[in-house]
Write a protein that holds these residues in place. Structure first.
Motif, short mmCIF file in Angstrom:
data_model
loop_
_atom_site.label_atom_id
_atom_site.label_comp_id
_atom_site.label_asym_id
_atom_site.label_seq_id
_atom_site.Cartn_x
_atom_site.Cartn_y
_atom_site.Cartn_z
N LYS A 50 0.81 -1.21 0.00
CA LYS A 50 0.00 0.00 0.00
C LYS A 50 0.84 1.27 0.00
N ALA A 51 1.99 1.25 0.66
CA ALA A 51 2.83 2.44 0.78
C ALA A 51 3.32 2.97 -0.57
N SER A 52 3.48 2.10 -1.56
CA SER A 52 3.96 2.57 -2.87
C SER A 52 2.88 2.55 -3.94
N ARG A 53 1.67 2.14 -3.57
CA ARG A 53 0.57 2.11 -4.55
C ARG A 53 0.01 3.51 -4.74
N LEU A 54 -0.06 3.95 -5.99
CA LEU A 54 -0.64 5.25 -6.31
C LEU A 54 -2.15 5.16 -6.49
N LYS A 55 -2.61 4.08 -7.13
CA LYS A 55 -4.05 3.94 -7.37
C LYS A 55 -4.38 2.48 -7.63
N ARG A 56 -5.59 2.10 -7.21
CA ARG A 56 -6.12 0.76 -7.46
C ARG A 56 -7.43 0.93 -8.22
N VAL A 57 -7.58 0.17 -9.30
CA VAL A 57 -8.81 0.17 -10.09
C VAL A 57 -9.41 -1.23 -10.02
N ARG A 58 -10.71 -1.28 -9.77
CA ARG A 58 -11.42 -2.56 -9.80
C ARG A 58 -12.59 -2.43 -10.76
N VAL A 59 -12.75 -3.46 -11.61
CA VAL A 59 -13.86 -3.52 -12.57
C VAL A 59 -14.39 -4.94 -12.60
N PRO A 60 -15.67 -5.13 -12.98
CA PRO A 60 -16.18 -6.49 -13.13
C PRO A 60 -15.37 -7.23 -14.19
N ALA A 61 -14.97 -8.44 -13.91
CA ALA A 61 -14.19 -9.23 -14.86
C ALA A 61 -15.07 -9.64 -16.04
N GLU A 62 -14.52 -9.52 -17.24
CA GLU A 62 -15.22 -9.89 -18.47
C GLU A 62 -14.36 -10.88 -19.23
N ASN A 63 -14.99 -11.63 -20.14
CA ASN A 63 -14.24 -12.60 -20.95
C ASN A 63 -13.27 -11.91 -21.89
N GLY A 64 -12.09 -12.50 -22.05
CA GLY A 64 -11.12 -12.01 -23.04
C GLY A 64 -10.15 -11.01 -22.49
N SER A 65 -10.27 -9.76 -22.95
CA SER A 65 -9.33 -8.72 -22.51
C SER A 65 -10.10 -7.49 -22.04
N GLN A 66 -9.43 -6.70 -21.20
CA GLN A 66 -10.02 -5.47 -20.68
C GLN A 66 -8.98 -4.38 -20.66
N ARG A 67 -9.46 -3.13 -20.71
CA ARG A 67 -8.59 -1.95 -20.73
C ARG A 67 -8.90 -1.08 -19.52
N VAL A 68 -7.84 -0.66 -18.84
CA VAL A 68 -7.94 0.22 -17.67
C VAL A 68 -6.90 1.32 -17.86
N CYS A 69 -7.26 2.57 -17.53
CA CYS A 69 -6.33 3.68 -17.70
C CYS A 69 -6.08 4.41 -16.38
N PHE A 70 -4.85 4.92 -16.25
CA PHE A 70 -4.44 5.70 -15.08
C PHE A 70 -3.89 7.04 -15.57
N ASP A 71 -4.41 8.14 -15.06
CA ASP A 71 -3.78 9.44 -15.28
C ASP A 71 -2.58 9.52 -14.36
N LEU A 72 -1.48 10.06 -14.86
CA LEU A 72 -0.24 10.13 -14.09
C LEU A 72 0.02 11.55 -13.61
N PRO A 73 0.65 11.69 -12.46
CA PRO A 73 1.02 13.02 -11.99
C PRO A 73 2.09 13.64 -12.88
#
Length: 161
Positions: free
Chosen positions: A72-95
């Motif tokens: 947790k000390a080095s984690r900037l962000k955690r994203v959770r989404v419902p799992a779907e078949n195949g592949s998924q895309r998640v984006c993070f804005d960076l400082p």
């Protein structure tokens, strides 16, 4: 009580229990949403493969840290989404542009935690940036690190069990 009423009561309890379990599987909170993909600026786009539609896909962004990597000390962000078949895309804005690492896991049972084996290695499908394979230990930050520029940096992760 008649047998029919008992069976109906048992069915109702079973349905309520199943519905509650489904809600637990999808216990995703508002602050765990990903950022909007493709808006420009420093951003990481994570493409995760090897998923099936059960439970939760969790993707985490980490800043440089040898001692606290994957904590947790080095984690900037955690994203959770419902799992779907195949592949998924998640984006993070960076400082800012710089060096980062990402980790992803398929929380199949939906308990919001990564299940682990006796040796602390993941028991659920897991991946790190650079698709580092897990051996007898978890990789260090430098092994999973990558450079993110001023635009969108795409990282591909293949979940492995």
């Amino acid at each position: 009580m008649h047998l029919g009423k008992v069976l109906m009561l048992m069915l109702a309890i079973f349905c309520q229990t199943a519905a509650a379990q489904t809600l637990n599987v999808l216990d995703i909170r508002a602050d765990e949403a990903g950022d909007i993909c493709g808006h420009g600026g420093p951003q990481i786009e994570v493409l995760v493969t090897g998923i099936y539609a059960e439970g939760i896909l969790t993707v985490e962004l980490y800043k440089p840290s040898e001692r606290d990597f994957l904590k947790k000390a080095s984690r900037l962000k955690r994203v959770r989404v419902p799992a779907e078949n195949g592949s998924q895309r998640v984006c993070f804005d960076l400082p800012s542009s710089g060096t980062y690492a990402v980790a992803a896991y398929h929380d199949v049972n939906g308990d919001r935690e990564l299940a682990r084996h006796w040796n602390m290695l993941p028991a659920e499908p897991f991946a790190l940036s650079n698709n580092q394979k897990l051996k007898l230990r978890m990789p260090k930050f430098d092994e999973a690190a990558f450079k993110a520029g001023d635009q969108t940096t795409t990282v591909r992760l293949e979940l492995r069990k």
